[in-house]
Enzyme design. Structure first.
Site, PDB file in Angstrom:
ATOM      1  N   ARG A 108       0.702  -1.319   0.092  1.00 50.59           N
ATOM      2  CA  ARG A 108      -0.430  -0.372  -0.160  1.00 50.59           C
ATOM      3  C   ARG A 108       1.037   1.151  -0.136  1.00 50.59           C
ATOM      4  O   ARG A 108       0.024   2.170  -0.937  1.00 50.59           O
ATOM      5  CB  ARG A 108      -1.202   0.310   1.221  1.00 50.59           C
ATOM      6  CG  ARG A 108      -1.910   1.322   1.158  1.00 50.59           C
ATOM      7  CD  ARG A 108      -2.472   0.935   2.476  1.00 50.59           C
ATOM      8  NE  ARG A 108      -2.955   2.289   3.270  1.00 50.59           N
ATOM      9  CZ  ARG A 108      -4.617   2.277   2.675  1.00 50.59           C
ATOM     10  NH1 ARG A 108      -4.815   1.311   2.263  1.00 50.59           N
ATOM     11  NH2 ARG A 108      -5.251   3.417   2.946  1.00 50.59           N
ATOM     12  N   TYR A 213      -0.788 -13.468  -0.076  1.00 50.73           N
ATOM     13  CA  TYR A 213      -0.512 -12.951  -1.453  1.00 50.73           C
ATOM     14  C   TYR A 213       1.014 -12.441  -0.923  1.00 50.73           C
ATOM     15  O   TYR A 213       1.937 -11.957  -0.233  1.00 50.73           O
ATOM     16  CB  TYR A 213      -1.252 -11.728  -1.937  1.00 50.73           C
ATOM     17  CG  TYR A 213      -1.634 -10.755  -1.200  1.00 50.73           C
ATOM     18  CD1 TYR A 213      -0.739 -10.027  -1.498  1.00 50.73           C
ATOM     19  CD2 TYR A 213      -2.627 -10.821  -0.704  1.00 50.73           C
ATOM     20  CE1 TYR A 213      -1.273  -8.345  -1.676  1.00 50.73           C
ATOM     21  CE2 TYR A 213      -3.326  -9.238  -0.567  1.00 50.73           C
ATOM     22  CZ  TYR A 213      -2.684  -8.807  -0.555  1.00 50.73           C
ATOM     23  OH  TYR A 213      -3.001  -7.446  -0.484  1.00 50.73           O
ATOM     24  N   ASP A 292     -14.024   6.019   1.121  1.00 56.12           N
ATOM     25  CA  ASP A 292     -14.050   6.201   2.812  1.00 56.12           C
ATOM     26  C   ASP A 292     -14.575   6.533   3.684  1.00 56.12           C
ATOM     27  O   ASP A 292     -15.798   6.563   4.720  1.00 56.12           O
ATOM     28  CB  ASP A 292     -13.295   5.644   3.802  1.00 56.12           C
ATOM     29  CG  ASP A 292     -12.651   4.168   3.325  1.00 56.12           C
ATOM     30  OD1 ASP A 292     -12.957   3.190   2.031  1.00 56.12           O
ATOM     31  OD2 ASP A 292     -11.628   3.618   4.390  1.00 56.12           O
TER      32      ASP A 292
HETATM   33  C1  LIG Z   1      -7.610  -4.147   7.183  1.00 55.97           C
HETATM   34  C2  LIG Z   1      -7.627  -3.300   6.116  1.00 55.97           C
HETATM   35  C3  LIG Z   1      -7.487  -4.892   4.607  1.00 55.97           C
HETATM   36  C4  LIG Z   1      -7.775  -3.480   3.039  1.00 55.97           C
HETATM   37  N1  LIG Z   1      -7.224  -4.456   2.032  1.00 55.97           N
HETATM   38  C5  LIG Z   1      -7.571  -3.454   1.159  1.00 55.97           C
HETATM   39  C6  LIG Z   1      -7.551  -4.320  -0.383  1.00 55.97           C
HETATM   40  O1  LIG Z   1      -7.316  -5.036  -0.397  1.00 55.97           O
HETATM   41  N2  LIG Z   1      -7.890  -3.626  -1.419  1.00 55.97           N
HETATM   42  C7  LIG Z   1      -8.515  -2.282  -1.143  1.00 55.97           C
HETATM   43  O2  LIG Z   1      -8.949  -1.745  -2.125  1.00 55.97           O
HETATM   44  N3  LIG Z   1      -8.745  -1.829   0.721  1.00 55.97           N
HETATM   45  C8  LIG Z   1      -8.555  -2.472   0.976  1.00 55.97           C
HETATM   46  N4  LIG Z   1      -9.017  -1.604   2.127  1.00 55.97           N
HETATM   47  C9  LIG Z   1      -9.876  -0.363   2.516  1.00 55.97           C
HETATM   48  C10 LIG Z   1      -9.187   0.461   1.479  1.00 55.97           C
HETATM   49  O3  LIG Z   1      -8.112   0.774   2.110  1.00 55.97           O
HETATM   50  C11 LIG Z   1      -9.973   1.924   1.827  1.00 55.97           C
HETATM   51  O4  LIG Z   1     -10.862   2.190   1.950  1.00 55.97           O
HETATM   52  C12 LIG Z   1      -9.032   2.822   1.297  1.00 55.97           C
HETATM   53  O5  LIG Z   1      -7.781   3.285   2.106  1.00 55.97           O
HETATM   54  C13 LIG Z   1      -9.713   4.107   1.513  1.00 55.97           C
HETATM   55  O6  LIG Z   1      -9.497   5.038   0.824  1.00 55.97           O
HETATM   56  P1  LIG Z   1      -9.510   6.755   0.931  1.00 55.97           P
HETATM   57  O7  LIG Z   1      -9.142   7.424  -0.174  1.00 55.97           O
HETATM   58  O8  LIG Z   1     -11.160   7.225   0.869  1.00 55.97           O
HETATM   59  O9  LIG Z   1      -8.940   6.954   2.785  1.00 55.97           O
HETATM   60  P2  LIG Z   1      -8.405   6.640   3.099  1.00 55.97           P
HETATM   61  O10 LIG Z   1      -7.464   5.891   1.980  1.00 55.97           O
HETATM   62  O11 LIG Z   1      -8.271   5.833   4.531  1.00 55.97           O
HETATM   63  O12 LIG Z   1      -7.398   8.580   2.989  1.00 55.97           O
HETATM   64  C14 LIG Z   1      -7.604   8.887   3.886  1.00 55.97           C
HETATM   65  C15 LIG Z   1      -6.967  10.736   4.146  1.00 55.97           C
HETATM   66  O13 LIG Z   1      -7.491  11.542   4.472  1.00 55.97           O
HETATM   67  C16 LIG Z   1      -6.641  12.339   5.649  1.00 55.97           C
HETATM   68  N5  LIG Z   1      -7.305  12.775   6.717  1.00 55.97           N
HETATM   69  C17 LIG Z   1      -8.744  12.515   7.594  1.00 55.97           C
HETATM   70  N6  LIG Z   1      -8.994  12.769   8.271  1.00 55.97           N
HETATM   71  C18 LIG Z   1      -8.740  14.001   7.924  1.00 55.97           C
HETATM   72  C19 LIG Z   1      -8.689  15.383   8.192  1.00 55.97           C
HETATM   73  N7  LIG Z   1      -9.554  16.140   9.238  1.00 55.97           N
HETATM   74  N8  LIG Z   1      -7.927  16.781   7.630  1.00 55.97           N
HETATM   75  C20 LIG Z   1      -7.374  16.417   6.466  1.00 55.97           C
HETATM   76  N9  LIG Z   1      -6.223  14.754   5.927  1.00 55.97           N
HETATM   77  C21 LIG Z   1      -7.605  14.138   7.084  1.00 55.97           C
HETATM   78  C22 LIG Z   1      -5.821  11.188   6.186  1.00 55.97           C
HETATM   79  O14 LIG Z   1      -4.615  10.958   7.182  1.00 55.97           O
HETATM   80  C23 LIG Z   1      -5.622  10.233   5.205  1.00 55.97           C
HETATM   81  O15 LIG Z   1      -4.087  10.579   4.191  1.00 55.97           O
HETATM   82  C24 LIG Z   1      -8.484  -2.793   3.430  1.00 55.97           C
HETATM   83  C25 LIG Z   1      -9.099  -1.410   4.077  1.00 55.97           C
HETATM   84  C26 LIG Z   1      -8.481  -2.505   5.763  1.00 55.97           C
HETATM   85  C27 LIG Z   1      -9.070  -1.957   7.341  1.00 55.97           C
END
Ligand SMILES: Cc1cc2nc3c(=O)[nH]c(=O)nc-3n(C[C@H](O)[C@H](O)[C@H](O)COP(=O)(O)OP(=O)(O)OC[C@H]3O[C@@H](n4cnc5c(N)ncnc54)[C@H](O)[C@@H]3O)c2cc1C
Length: 381
Positions: A108, A213, A292
């Site tokens: 990741r 994997y 998310d």
């Molecule tokens: C155990 C586990 C295994 C997973 N395996 C997979 C997988 O194999 N394949 C897959 O597709 N998904 C997987 N996921 C899910 C995936 O990690 C998330 O769905 C994905 O990271 C969501 O992306 P995002 O950009 O929405 O949020 P995130 O990647 O969580 O990014 C959010 C960002 O916002 C920042 N942030 C938060 N609050 C604030 C704030 N108030 N001000 C400024 N910045 C802020 C954080 O620091 C972070 O950098 C897994 C999740 C978990 C828990």
């Protein structure tokens, strides 16, 4: 949309970086605000199925992804006790041609680094944790924990499961702990001492599962994730240190082929698993959510990151296609909600590729070319 719009993206995760890179390529004025003071290489793997690899093509990162990750030759589902193969899909040349892209497994942290390179470095403001939003008639004001303030025309909330932008839009609501935790480890393949592990295997038991994997094309790094029942999660941390012994104990009754892998681990961490009820309000007048922040899913389909990246592609297409943000947001929601809802449903029941599965609807999808659903002007929002 007029390039004069100032777009603020809150959160430089997978979705935030993707939408930033795409909007910048479309000529939009974009600033990304990230709470972390620096990016760190979190120890976890991520699966990039063909639909995600295709979604990332406009950023020009495919070569880098192929170099950093591994093109898995197959995905195998096996029964936890007998080891019986319940389902197997081969990712050979014919499958790649059929799905339109390879199936990749990658660290990741490497994925995050590659996405970051696709965003103009001057446009990312680290150490900016959003505290609140104040919406005015002419603009929206972002207030950060460090005391700084910025104005924008549109705010994209890609700030993850505890999103502040979501809170502004929908009110505060704690995420739902699903009663399970994920134990995760990465280790050198040499620890397997000659044991020949398949590229990607999911082991299924009634109350828990494990996924193993390789992370690199020379197969020198292994990732293991096991999800097990847990009564609760008391800590504020997103993960805590665990141990090899705890991981081994969770899978002690499993088939020897899995035990060989979990016994080879050294550093293990444990992560709580949260999700939220489905919600179909993804935007307001000047705010819109993705990933998310909008629809956190249980990680059992390995599709949460995939959905964040696809959201980013569709949202950037809608924002560049429609002059009026409210039309852009409506088209984005109408295009994304049905697909994300199906992923939420499958992730909830943990059934993806357990037995015979037709994966075409998921893997063949191309967010760069999928038709945008445009609600008619007379339709209520
Ligand atoms: C155990 C586990 C295994 C997973 N395996 C997979 C997988 O194999 N394949 C897959 O597709 N998904 C997987 N996921 C899910 C995936 O990690 C998330 O769905 C994905 O990271 C969501 O992306 P995002 O950009 O929405 O949020 P995130 O990647 O969580 O990014 C959010 C960002 O916002 C920042 N942030 C938060 N609050 C604030 C704030 N108030 N001000 C400024 N910045 C802020 C954080 O620091 C972070 O950098 C897994 C999740 C978990 C828990």
């Amino acid at each position: 949309m007029t390039p004069a719009y100032r777009i603020a993206i809150v959160g430089a995760g997978l979705g935030g970086l993707t939408v930033a890179g795409l909007l910048q390529r479309a000529g939009c004025s974009v600033t990304v605000y990230e709470q972390a003071p620096a990016f760190s290489r979190i120890g976890a793997g991520i699966i990039l199925s063909a639909n995600v690899v295709k979604a990332l093509r406009p950023l020009g990162v495919e070569e880098r992804l192929l170099r950093a990750g591994i093109q898995a030759d197959s995905f195998v589902s096996r029964a936890w006790d007998t080891g019986e193969v319940l389902y197997e899909i081969r990712f050979d040349k014919a499958a790649e041609a059929h799905f339109g892209a390879p199936y990749l497994n990658i660290h990741r942290g490497d994925l995050h680094d590659i996405l970051q390179l696709a965003v103009s470095p001057n446009s990312i403001r680290l150490g900016h944790s959003l505290a609140r939003l104040n919406e005015g008639s002419a603009s929206i004001n972002l207030v950060f924990e460090n005391g700084e303030m910025e104005d924008a025309d549109i705010v994209i909330g890609s700030d993850g499961i505890r999103s502040k932008v979501r809170e502004h839009l929908l009110g505060f609501e704690v995420p739902r702990f699903v009663g399970r935790v994920a134990q995760r480890a990465i280790f050198p393949t040499a620890h397997l001492k000659g044991f020949e592990m398949r590229d990607c295997t999911k082991w299924w038991a009634p109350d828990r599962h494990a996924l193993t994997y390789f992370l690199t094309s020379n197969r020198d790094e292994v990732y293991v994730i096991g999800t097990v029942p847990a009564a609760g999660w008391e800590s504020d941390s997103t993960w805590l240190p665990s141990s090899r012994d705890e991981l081994v104990a969770s899978f002690t009754a499993f088939h020897p082929d899995l035990r060989r892998v979990v016994e080879a681990t050294t550093d293990v961490t444990v992560w709580p698993i949260y999700d939220r009820e489905r919600n179909d309000i993804w935007s307001g007048r000047r705010t819109v959510l993705l990933g998310d922040a909008c629809h956190p899913v249980r990680p059992y389909m390995a599709a949460g990151g995939a959905m964040a990246i696809e959201d980013a592609v569709i949202l950037s297409r809608c924002l560049t296609e429609f002059d009026d943000p409210s039309r852009a947001f409506a088209a984005y929601e109408a295009t994304r909600i049905p697909r994300v809802a199906e992923v939420q449903r499958i992730s909830f029941e943990n059934s993806w590729m357990h037995g015979p599965t037709d994966p075409d609807w998921f893997f063949c999808y191309d967010a760069c070319t999928a038709p945008l659903q445009v609600p008619s002007l007379n339709q209520p929002p």
